[in-house]
Design a protein around this motif. Structure first.
Motif, PDB file in Angstrom:
ATOM      1  N   GLY A  50      30.640 -97.295   2.334  1.00  0.00           N
ATOM      2  CA  GLY A  50      30.426 -96.255   1.078  1.00  0.00           C
ATOM      3  C   GLY A  50      28.985 -95.774   1.031  1.00  0.00           C
ATOM      4  O   GLY A  50      28.868 -94.816   0.119  1.00  0.00           O
ATOM      5  N   THR A  51      28.171 -96.039   1.987  1.00  0.00           N
ATOM      6  CA  THR A  51      27.031 -95.402   2.016  1.00  0.00           C
ATOM      7  C   THR A  51      27.122 -94.094   2.657  1.00  0.00           C
ATOM      8  O   THR A  51      27.548 -93.993   3.872  1.00  0.00           O
ATOM      9  CB  THR A  51      25.992 -96.301   2.447  1.00  0.00           C
ATOM     10  N   ARG A  52      26.261 -93.219   2.330  1.00  0.00           N
ATOM     11  CA  ARG A  52      26.249 -91.827   2.921  1.00  0.00           C
ATOM     12  C   ARG A  52      24.996 -92.125   4.034  1.00  0.00           C
ATOM     13  O   ARG A  52      23.744 -92.395   3.424  1.00  0.00           O
ATOM     14  CB  ARG A  52      26.070 -90.539   2.288  1.00  0.00           C
ATOM     15  N   VAL A  53      25.322 -91.775   5.242  1.00  0.00           N
ATOM     16  CA  VAL A  53      24.230 -92.068   6.166  1.00  0.00           C
ATOM     17  C   VAL A  53      23.698 -90.768   6.815  1.00  0.00           C
ATOM     18  O   VAL A  53      24.350 -89.608   6.937  1.00  0.00           O
ATOM     19  CB  VAL A  53      24.399 -92.887   7.540  1.00  0.00           C
ATOM     20  N   VAL A 111      20.395-108.015  -0.671  1.00  0.00           N
ATOM     21  CA  VAL A 111      21.140-107.463   0.217  1.00  0.00           C
ATOM     22  C   VAL A 111      22.180-106.848  -0.259  1.00  0.00           C
ATOM     23  O   VAL A 111      23.130-107.012  -0.910  1.00  0.00           O
ATOM     24  CB  VAL A 111      21.980-108.715   0.978  1.00  0.00           C
ATOM     25  N   LEU A 112      22.000-105.409   0.059  1.00  0.00           N
ATOM     26  CA  LEU A 112      22.814-104.325  -0.475  1.00  0.00           C
ATOM     27  C   LEU A 112      23.832-103.793   0.436  1.00  0.00           C
ATOM     28  O   LEU A 112      23.500-102.916   1.306  1.00  0.00           O
ATOM     29  CB  LEU A 112      21.727-103.316  -1.080  1.00  0.00           C
ATOM     30  N   THR A 113      25.042-103.777   0.068  1.00  0.00           N
ATOM     31  CA  THR A 113      26.108-103.124   1.104  1.00  0.00           C
ATOM     32  C   THR A 113      26.957-102.106   0.348  1.00  0.00           C
ATOM     33  O   THR A 113      27.798-102.615  -0.460  1.00  0.00           O
ATOM     34  CB  THR A 113      27.085-104.384   1.388  1.00  0.00           C
ATOM     35  N   GLY A 114      26.536-101.023   0.152  1.00  0.00           N
ATOM     36  CA  GLY A 114      27.347 -99.755  -0.227  1.00  0.00           C
ATOM     37  C   GLY A 114      26.959 -99.607  -1.661  1.00  0.00           C
ATOM     38  O   GLY A 114      26.278-100.490  -2.367  1.00  0.00           O
ATOM     39  N   PRO A 115      27.712 -98.740  -2.314  1.00  0.00           N
ATOM     40  CA  PRO A 115      27.618 -98.591  -3.842  1.00  0.00           C
ATOM     41  C   PRO A 115      28.219 -99.711  -4.662  1.00  0.00           C
ATOM     42  O   PRO A 115      29.116-100.279  -4.089  1.00  0.00           O
ATOM     43  CB  PRO A 115      28.156 -97.104  -4.178  1.00  0.00           C
TER      44      PRO A 115
END
Ligand code: SF4
Lengths: 492, 254
Positions: free
Chosen positions: A79-82, A286-290
């Motif tokens: 869900g992260t915009r790259v 540790v952040l994985t997406g919103p």
């Protein structure tokens, strides 16, 4: 403060005459080294862990394009915009765009070297936003209007009294005096304790976190396998920056990727120990997406900006690419006698010390960085310290070669090499010098070496003497005449 | 056993007494010494200024001078290191690269070489003296000087607070960054003086020149000696000296 490494030589010569700066640096670098030394002493199988961390970094570099593509996929899936940024300008544009899209007025930042590298703050401020550094050290240098002077300790060059004075002047201006339970700013003395100063800063920053529309941080490790961004810190401000505001932008230079979580763990086992002498930093995020629908916190929108800014070219350089292994623990800065003496600002760029001289030379325009690889005695303290085994002196030499290819050695260097190649002329030249100037009194006036005058001022230069080879010959003859027996039979 | 002696240019013209002490020590330990003439420069200065072409040309000269199977011994950590760097100057697979590799495998810094001799580290030297050691970063972490000097009977080996810290010389560095160089030298000098030594010992002639020059200007001279000179004098005073006699018949610095 305009920062440019062009004036490195001048700035470093000036910095070492600043007795206060030297005392502060001496104290701080010794403190860091002692803490690190103690942590490494009790680190069982240290060399194995160092080797594993190096292996993880090497693996990342050798498969970089593939891993970055994988990272893009996994992060997007989470869900992260790259976003891909070829250079600093493009990165600034992307991040300013994101900020404008979400209508940001207040931006909070976690400590990151890469956003310094792309000079993000001025760009956001020019777009009308209020930008706050939330790492205590970064906050201090921001208030002072200075760039950071150390990778992990941005205000290493400031004493406690400097900070108190700064808070008096700047936090007063911001109308933040008279904090509950704390002395007001007019009472803040130079002897204010560190907890007291920290509390003042914390109080000021709390309000910014709550008001922030956007959080911007760097990245310590990006995991290709999972699309996660890992951030290590001790103050909790990075976690706040990534969770308080609705939008989080993480900015990474492209070499910060690791293939797997296991590789990331290998790196994390070494990074805090080498940086601050801790087994693990107080916070590891540790952040994985919103934020997901059923979750309590986290940003609603997450972005990952992957920055090249010259690195893919460096990757193609056989010797120099090793600089990209660096995970910015800062240990080589503390170990470097030159850094210990001149501090970070003299380098005139975001990155300072041994690794800074290398990175700046590789990432900034060549004409601005010519002096950087020469501001080094090649003593190798950095190489001995680096947990990733980066051979800084070897890389410095390679950079010197590049400078030399583009501009040639000085006159004196060329003359020396010519003479050394032609033994007869060499002997004649030394012989002539011997006749004219046996005590080397003329030395300081030789053209091409302005530093010679100073050298001879501070050190008694050696005299030219009857050469070794002639003396040996004479002694050999004497030996043969007296036939004095020796333990060995042979003679040259 | 015979060795080939490599004499750094600084030693040849400014500190010849170091070369004589090397010959004296080696011969008393039963090692024959050949000194090919005319040596000039190993190319270190060109290499460190980034002038790889000139360094290569000088390396080729050294490859001629030091051809042959004998070990090459050099009383300077930095010059020995330069000789070991030669393979980097030639393309792998070429004859010059092969010669450079062969030479690199035969190069010994003086203390390392003495340490490899039978009986070492106790070579029979004796000297009641307080010696401050400057390790020199150019020795690449070798502890050969410490081991040899510790074995000299009566010698008190003193090391400064930060023994591995650079003395600030760095060749060209001292000319391009004179104030920084001087600051490092100042730190080093004070740490050494705090030991209250009678002699200052190092295995690196350039560091020795740098530090002792500063101490002289400070008006606190401490006799600077290369490890070879300290060992040579120790042999004079020890049993071995009485038996064999030195090449020079007395301390080389007199
Ligand atoms: S070069 Fe090595 S020691 Fe220096 S900051 Fe990078 S990882 Fe740490």
């Amino acid at each position: 403060m305009e920062i440019n490494p062009r004036d490195f030589r001048e700035q470093s010569e000036k910095a070492c005459h600043d007795a206060t700066l030297r005392a502060v640096l001496d104290h701080a670098t010794r403190y860091f080294q002692a803490k690190r030394g103690a942590a490494l002493e009790t680190f069982a199988d240290r060399e194995t862990h160092f080797a594993r961390a190096r292996a993880a970094r090497l693996a990342a570099l050798s498969r970089l394009p593939e891993l970055l593509e994988q990272l893009e996929q996994t992060a997007t899936a989470a869900g992260t915009r790259v976003h891909w940024a070829a250079d600093a300008a493009q990165a600034r544009e992307i991040i300013t765009g994101i900020a404008q899209d979400c209508g940001a007025k207040v931006v909070v930042k976690g400590k990151s070297m890469v956003t310094e590298e792309i000079a993000l703050n001025p760009a956001l401020e020019a777009a009308g936003m209020e930008v706050w550094e939330t790492d205590l050290g970064e906050f201090i240098v921001q208030l002072a209007g200075e760039p950071p002077s150390h990778i992990i300790a941005p205000c290493i060059h400031k004493s406690r009294a400097d900070v108190a004075a700064l808070f008096r002047a700047k936090l007063g201006l911001l109308g933040l005096s008279g904090l509950d339970g704390l002395p007001g700013q007019e009472n803040l003395s130079d002897a204010a304790s560190i907890p007291e100063l920290t509390l003042l800063a914390r109080k000021a920053l709390r309000e910014k976190f709550l008001a922030a529309d956007l959080g911007v941080t760097g990245v310590n490790i990006a995991v290709a396998e999972t699309g996660s961004v890992i951030l290590v810190e001790n103050e909790g401000n990075i976690r706040m920056s990534t969770t308080c505001p609705p939008v989080h932008v993480a900015v990474m230079s492209l070499e910060k990727v690791a293939a797997t979580l296991e590789d990331a763990a290998d790196i994390l086992r070494v990074l805090p120990r080498s940086a601050t002498g801790q087994k693990m930093s107080s916070y590891v995020s540790v952040l994985t997406g919103p934020r997901r629908p059923n979750e309590q916190d986290g940003a609603r929108e997450t972005h990952l900006v992957i920055l090249d800014n010259g690195r893919s070219e460096v990757l193609a350089e056989p010797i120099l690419r090793e600089a990209l292994l660096c995970f910015r623990c800062g240990a080589c800065l503390n170990s470097c006698p030159v850094y210990q003496t001149i501090g970070g600002h003299a380098y005139g760029s975001v990155y300072s010390g041994p690794i800074g001289a290398l990175l700046s030379s590789l990432l900034l325009p060549a004409q601005d960085t010519r002096d950087l690889p020469f501001g080094c005695t090649l003593c190798g303290a950095c190489k001995r310290t680096c947990p990733l085994g980066i051979d800084h002196p070897r890389l410095m030499l390679r950079l010197r070669e590049r400078v030399c290819q583009s501009s040639g050695t000085g006159l004196a260097g060329a003359a020396h090499s010519f003479l050394a190649l032609h033994p007869l002329f060499y002997r004649l030249a030394v012989g002539a010098a011997r006749a004219v100037d046996p005590n080397l009194d003329l030395l300081p006036r030789l053209p091409g070496f302005p530093g010679l005058a100073n050298f001879v001022d501070t050190r008694q230069p050696p005299e030219l003497k009857k050469p070794f080879s002639a003396q040996l010959l004479r002694l050999r003859k004497k030996q043969a005449r007296t036939k004095k027996p020796h333990t060995n039979k042979g003679d040259a | 056993m015979r060795i080939t002696l490599m004499i750094p240019c600084l030693v040849e013209d400014c500190l010849p007494e170091i070369g004589l002490a090397v010959v004296s020590v080696l011969e008393r330990l039963g090692v024959g010494v050949d000194h090919p003439r005319v040596q000039t420069c190993c190319g270190q200065m060109a290499w460190k200024t980034g002038d790889v072409a000139r360094a290569r040309a000088l390396a080729l000269r050294s490859l001629e001078l030091f051809a042959g199977p004998a070990p090459v011994v050099c009383p300077s950590g930095s010059c020995a290191k330069m000789l070991r760097t030669y393979p980097e100057l030639f393309a792998p697979g070429t004859p010059d690269h092969a010669r450079a590799l062969d030479l690199a495998g035969r190069v010994f810094e003086f203390c390392e070489f003495v340490l490899s001799l039978p009986g070492a580290p106790d070579i029979g030297a004796e000297w009641n003296v307080r010696a401050a050691l400057h390790r020199s970063c150019q020795m690449d972490g070798s502890d050969a000087p410490q081991r040899l000097l510790s074995a000299v009977r009566g010698l008190t080996l003193l090391e400064p607070e930060r023994p591995e810290r650079c003395c600030g010389f760095g060749g060209l560095f001292s000319l391009q960054f004179p104030a920084v160089s001087e600051s490092l030298l100042e730190d080093k000098a004070h740490e050494l003086l705090a030991l209250d030594p009678e002699i200052l010992v190092s295995a690196e002639p350039s560091c020795l020149m740098n530090i002792s020059g500063y101490l002289a200007r400070l008006g606190r001279p401490v006799r600077p000696l290369h490890a070879a000179q300290a060992l040579d004098h120790g042999l004079d005073l020890g049993l071995q000296g009485a038996l064999t006699g030195a090449l020079t018949g007395g301390p080389t610095w007199r």
